[in-house]
Design a protein around this motif. Structure first.
Motif, mmCIF file in Angstrom:
data_model
loop_
_atom_site.group_PDB
_atom_site.id
_atom_site.type_symbol
_atom_site.label_atom_id
_atom_site.label_comp_id
_atom_site.label_asym_id
_atom_site.label_seq_id
_atom_site.Cartn_x
_atom_site.Cartn_y
_atom_site.Cartn_z
ATOM 1 N N GLY A 40 17.673 16.928 5.892
ATOM 2 C CA GLY A 40 17.625 15.596 6.477
ATOM 3 C C GLY A 40 16.204 15.123 6.684
ATOM 4 N N PHE A 41 15.338 16.019 7.124
ATOM 5 C CA PHE A 41 13.930 15.667 7.306
ATOM 6 C C PHE A 41 13.284 15.290 5.978
ATOM 7 N N LEU A 42 13.540 16.106 4.946
ATOM 8 C CA LEU A 42 12.950 15.809 3.640
ATOM 9 C C LEU A 42 13.477 14.486 3.082
ATOM 10 N N TRP A 43 14.773 14.230 3.249
ATOM 11 C CA TRP A 43 15.363 12.985 2.779
ATOM 12 C C TRP A 43 14.749 11.790 3.510
ATOM 13 N N SER A 44 14.551 11.914 4.792
ATOM 14 C CA SER A 44 13.950 10.838 5.577
ATOM 15 C C SER A 44 12.507 10.587 5.138
ATOM 16 N N GLN A 45 11.758 11.652 4.873
ATOM 17 C CA GLN A 45 10.386 11.487 4.393
ATOM 18 C C GLN A 45 10.360 10.800 3.034
ATOM 19 N N LEU A 46 11.286 11.174 2.169
ATOM 20 C CA LEU A 46 11.374 10.566 0.851
ATOM 21 C C LEU A 46 11.675 9.071 0.956
ATOM 22 N N GLN A 47 12.616 8.704 1.827
ATOM 23 C CA GLN A 47 12.944 7.291 2.022
ATOM 24 C C GLN A 47 11.751 6.526 2.577
ATOM 25 N N THR A 48 11.038 7.126 3.521
ATOM 26 C CA THR A 48 9.866 6.472 4.109
ATOM 27 C C THR A 48 8.797 6.234 3.053
ATOM 28 N N GLU A 49 8.535 7.242 2.251
ATOM 29 C CA GLU A 49 7.522 7.095 1.198
ATOM 30 C C GLU A 49 7.923 6.011 0.193
ATOM 31 N N TYR A 50 9.207 5.959 -0.136
ATOM 32 C CA TYR A 50 9.688 4.952 -1.069
ATOM 33 C C TYR A 50 9.521 3.543 -0.482
ATOM 34 N N LEU A 51 9.868 3.388 0.794
ATOM 35 C CA LEU A 51 9.706 2.079 1.425
ATOM 36 C C LEU A 51 8.245 1.665 1.496
ATOM 37 N N ILE A 52 7.367 2.600 1.835
ATOM 38 C CA ILE A 52 5.926 2.293 1.853
ATOM 39 C C ILE A 52 5.455 1.893 0.468
ATOM 40 N N TRP A 53 5.908 2.600 -0.557
ATOM 41 C CA TRP A 53 5.535 2.279 -1.935
ATOM 42 C C TRP A 53 5.992 0.866 -2.303
ATOM 43 N N ARG A 54 7.255 0.528 -1.920
ATOM 44 C CA ARG A 54 7.764 -0.817 -2.228
ATOM 45 C C ARG A 54 6.996 -1.901 -1.486
ATOM 46 N N ILE A 55 6.662 -1.656 -0.226
ATOM 47 C CA ILE A 55 5.886 -2.644 0.539
ATOM 48 C C ILE A 55 4.514 -2.823 -0.088
ATOM 49 N N ASN A 56 3.867 -1.718 -0.437
ATOM 50 C CA ASN A 56 2.547 -1.815 -1.073
ATOM 51 C C ASN A 56 2.632 -2.539 -2.414
ATOM 52 N N LYS A 57 3.699 -2.291 -3.164
ATOM 53 C CA LYS A 57 3.876 -2.941 -4.460
ATOM 54 C C LYS A 57 4.043 -4.450 -4.272
ATOM 55 N N LYS A 58 4.839 -4.859 -3.265
ATOM 56 C CA LYS A 58 5.047 -6.287 -3.023
ATOM 57 C C LYS A 58 3.762 -6.953 -2.527
ATOM 58 N N THR A 59 2.984 -6.269 -1.679
ATOM 59 C CA THR A 59 1.759 -6.888 -1.183
ATOM 60 C C THR A 59 0.704 -6.971 -2.291
ATOM 61 N N GLU A 60 0.703 -6.026 -3.226
ATOM 62 C CA GLU A 60 -0.226 -6.113 -4.344
ATOM 63 C C GLU A 60 0.120 -7.281 -5.248
ATOM 64 N N ILE A 61 1.410 -7.511 -5.468
ATOM 65 C CA ILE A 61 1.848 -8.640 -6.295
ATOM 66 C C ILE A 61 1.517 -9.948 -5.607
ATOM 67 N N GLY A 62 1.745 -10.002 -4.297
ATOM 68 C CA GLY A 62 1.468 -11.216 -3.538
ATOM 69 C C GLY A 62 -0.023 -11.504 -3.423
ATOM 70 N N ALA A 63 -0.863 -10.469 -3.470
ATOM 71 C CA ALA A 63 -2.308 -10.657 -3.348
ATOM 72 C C ALA A 63 -2.920 -11.179 -4.635
ATOM 73 N N ASP A 64 -2.251 -11.004 -5.752
ATOM 74 C CA ASP A 64 -2.813 -11.450 -7.046
ATOM 75 C C ASP A 64 -2.769 -12.916 -7.212
#
Length: 64
Positions: A40-64
């Motif tokens: 459960g801990f590993l799954w939660s960490q994986l989900q958190t990393e994925y969400l951070i990656w998606r947020i960073n991806k959206k902010t990079e697109i929006g910054a261009d």
């Protein structure tokens, strides 16, 4: 009399078997609980990393 003695012995053996199996199941339950906690801990960490990656991806697109 012989029947009563054999019935008492049978009941004692049954109780001992239940106690022995319960202690074995408790060990298995602890192992399963630990594995589920780690999974459960590993799954939660994986989900958190994925969400951070998606947020960073959206902010990079929006910054261009």
């Amino acid at each position: 009399m012989k029947f009563i003695v054999s019935a008492i012995i049978h009941i004692l053996i049954t109780v001992l078997a239940v106690i022995w199996n319960r202690s074995r199941e408790n060990k298995q339950d602890r192992l399963l609980y630990t594995a589920l906690m780690i999974g459960g801990f590993l799954w939660s960490q994986l989900q958190t990393e994925y969400l951070i990656w998606r947020i960073n991806k959206k902010t990079e697109i929006g910054a261009d």
